[in-house]
Enzyme design. Structure first.
Site, PDB file in Angstrom:
ATOM      1  CG  HIS A   1      -6.303   9.471  -0.264  1.00 22.34           C
ATOM      2  ND1 HIS A   1      -6.662   8.304  -0.900  1.00 22.34           N
ATOM      3  CD2 HIS A   1      -6.747  10.490  -1.059  1.00 22.34           C
ATOM      4  CE1 HIS A   1      -7.317   8.600  -2.031  1.00 22.34           C
ATOM      5  NE2 HIS A   1      -7.379   9.926  -2.138  1.00 22.34           N
TER       6      HIS A   1
ATOM      7  CE1 TYR B   1      -9.573   5.042   0.359  1.00 23.19           C
ATOM      8  CE2 TYR B   1     -10.643   5.716   2.392  1.00 23.19           C
ATOM      9  CZ  TYR B   1      -9.537   5.704   1.559  1.00 23.19           C
ATOM     10  OH  TYR B   1      -8.380   6.361   1.941  1.00 23.19           O
TER      11      TYR B   1
ATOM     12  CG  ASN C   1      -1.690   3.462   3.412  1.00 21.62           C
ATOM     13  OD1 ASN C   1      -2.516   4.240   3.880  1.00 21.62           O
ATOM     14  ND2 ASN C   1      -1.853   2.855   2.260  1.00 21.62           N
TER      15      ASN C   1
ATOM     16  NE  ARG D   1      -0.894   7.113  -5.903  1.00 17.38           N
ATOM     17  CZ  ARG D   1      -1.756   6.241  -5.345  1.00 17.38           C
ATOM     18  NH1 ARG D   1      -2.922   6.653  -4.841  1.00 17.38           N
ATOM     19  NH2 ARG D   1      -1.465   4.978  -5.259  1.00 17.38           N
TER      20      ARG D   1
ATOM     21  CD  GLU E   1      -9.996  10.826  -4.241  1.00 21.57           C
ATOM     22  OE1 GLU E   1     -10.042   9.632  -4.583  1.00 21.57           O
ATOM     23  OE2 GLU E   1      -8.915  11.424  -4.017  1.00 21.57           O
TER      24      GLU E   1
ATOM     25  CB  THR F   1      -0.573   0.777  -1.573  1.00 25.25           C
ATOM     26  OG1 THR F   1      -0.997   1.466  -2.751  1.00 25.25           O
ATOM     27  CG2 THR F   1      -1.748   0.573  -0.631  1.00 25.25           C
TER      28      THR F   1
ATOM     29  NE  ARG G   1       0.388   5.507   1.237  1.00 31.67           N
ATOM     30  CZ  ARG G   1      -0.410   5.307   0.200  1.00 31.67           C
ATOM     31  NH1 ARG G   1       0.084   4.906  -0.964  1.00 31.67           N
ATOM     32  NH2 ARG G   1      -1.716   5.516   0.315  1.00 31.67           N
TER      33      ARG G   1
ATOM     34  CG  PHE H   1      -8.548  -4.091   1.846  1.00 31.08           C
ATOM     35  CD1 PHE H   1      -8.927  -2.762   1.696  1.00 31.08           C
ATOM     36  CD2 PHE H   1      -8.008  -4.741   0.748  1.00 31.08           C
ATOM     37  CE1 PHE H   1      -8.788  -2.092   0.491  1.00 31.08           C
ATOM     38  CE2 PHE H   1      -7.855  -4.078  -0.473  1.00 31.08           C
ATOM     39  CZ  PHE H   1      -8.256  -2.753  -0.595  1.00 31.08           C
TER      40      PHE H   1
HETATM   41  P1  IDP Z   1      -3.672   3.820  -2.483  1.00 35.49           P
HETATM   42  O1  IDP Z   1      -4.116   4.494  -1.206  1.00 35.49           O
HETATM   43  O2  IDP Z   1      -2.174   3.688  -2.566  1.00 35.49           O
HETATM   44  O3  IDP Z   1      -4.266   4.445  -3.725  1.00 35.49           O
HETATM   45  P2  IDP Z   1      -5.579   1.651  -2.862  1.00 35.49           P
HETATM   46  O4  IDP Z   1      -5.269   0.353  -3.519  1.00 35.49           O
HETATM   47  O5  IDP Z   1      -6.429   2.634  -3.600  1.00 35.49           O
HETATM   48  O6  IDP Z   1      -4.196   2.311  -2.412  1.00 35.49           O
HETATM   49  O7  IDP Z   1      -6.271   1.293  -1.468  1.00 35.49           O
HETATM   50  C1  IDP Z   1      -6.918   2.305  -0.698  1.00 35.49           C
HETATM   51  C2  IDP Z   1      -6.528   2.105   0.750  1.00 35.49           C
HETATM   52  O8  IDP Z   1      -7.042   0.848   1.210  1.00 35.49           O
HETATM   53  C3  IDP Z   1      -5.019   1.997   1.010  1.00 35.49           C
HETATM   54  O9  IDP Z   1      -4.370   3.251   1.072  1.00 35.49           O
HETATM   55  C4  IDP Z   1      -4.992   1.277   2.340  1.00 35.49           C
HETATM   56  O10 IDP Z   1      -5.305   2.139   3.435  1.00 35.49           O
HETATM   57  C5  IDP Z   1      -6.143   0.272   2.156  1.00 35.49           C
HETATM   58  N1  IDP Z   1      -5.644  -1.002   1.627  1.00 35.49           N
HETATM   59  C6  IDP Z   1      -5.242  -1.268   0.363  1.00 35.49           C
HETATM   60  N2  IDP Z   1      -4.847  -2.534   0.213  1.00 35.49           N
HETATM   61  C7  IDP Z   1      -5.010  -3.100   1.429  1.00 35.49           C
HETATM   62  C8  IDP Z   1      -4.774  -4.440   1.939  1.00 35.49           C
HETATM   63  O11 IDP Z   1      -4.338  -5.343   1.219  1.00 35.49           O
HETATM   64  N3  IDP Z   1      -5.064  -4.637   3.263  1.00 35.49           N
HETATM   65  C9  IDP Z   1      -5.561  -3.666   4.080  1.00 35.49           C
HETATM   66  N4  IDP Z   1      -5.790  -2.418   3.639  1.00 35.49           N
HETATM   67  C10 IDP Z   1      -5.523  -2.129   2.341  1.00 35.49           C
HETATM   68 MG    MG Z   2      -6.186   4.506  -4.444  1.00 36.16          MG
END
Ligand code: IDP
Ligand code: MG
Length: 139
Positions: free
Chosen positions: A117, A51, A114, A87, A128, A93, A104, A59
């Protein structure tokens, strides 16, 4: 549309809540072929590397704690248009914004926890998948 591959993780909350089977069922019935799969646990260094793109986000610490707290299911999936279609299957997300019927929407508790991934591009899917699997583990 060309057949391609995406990378997924069923995250610690999905495993803890006993949702591995239900999520894999949705993945299968949505037409994805499982190319590689294992139960594994990410170390702190693994999660920080995986990440890294988010390491300036507020976060980030919470994300690393979450992703390392228990086992995950890592998998590589193949289908026509796999990255984009997966997706769509996982949903937004934030589960509060995820469409009805998405993974989700069904199984995620919050924007942080959530459940699943999904890679966001073909390039990241390859990176990945290679992070978690050796070439001989891909079928
Ligand atoms: P994605 O998993 O839908 O691609 P990303 O923006 O890439 O979303 O963020 C990676 C992961 O980081 C998310 O799946 C979630 O677990 C965590 N995350 C993203 N935004 C937040 C937030 O605002 N608060 C807490 N955790 C977050
Ligand atoms: Mg992402």
């Amino acid at each position: 549309m060309a057949k391609n591959r995406t990378f997924t993780m069923l995250k610690p909350d999905a495993v803890e809540n006993g949702n591995i089977g239900a999520i894999l069922e949705l993945i299968n019935t949505s037409g994805f072929r499982i190319v590689a799969m294992k139960l594994t646990q990410m170390s702190r260094k693994d999660a920080e590397t995986f990440y890294a793109v988010h390491n300036e986000r507020p976060f980030f610490g919470e994300l690393v704690e979450y992703m390392t707290r228990g086992p995950i299911v890592a998998a590589v999936l193949e289908k026509d248009n796999a990255v984009e279609d997966f997706r769509t299957l996982i949903g937004a997300t934030n589960p509060a914004e995820a469409a009805e019927g998405t993974i989700r929407k069904k199984y995620a508790a919050s924007i942080g926890e959530n459940a699943v991934h999904g890679s966001d591009s073909d390039e990241n899917a390859a990176i990945e998948a290679a992070f978690h699997f050796a070439g001989r583990e891909l079928f």
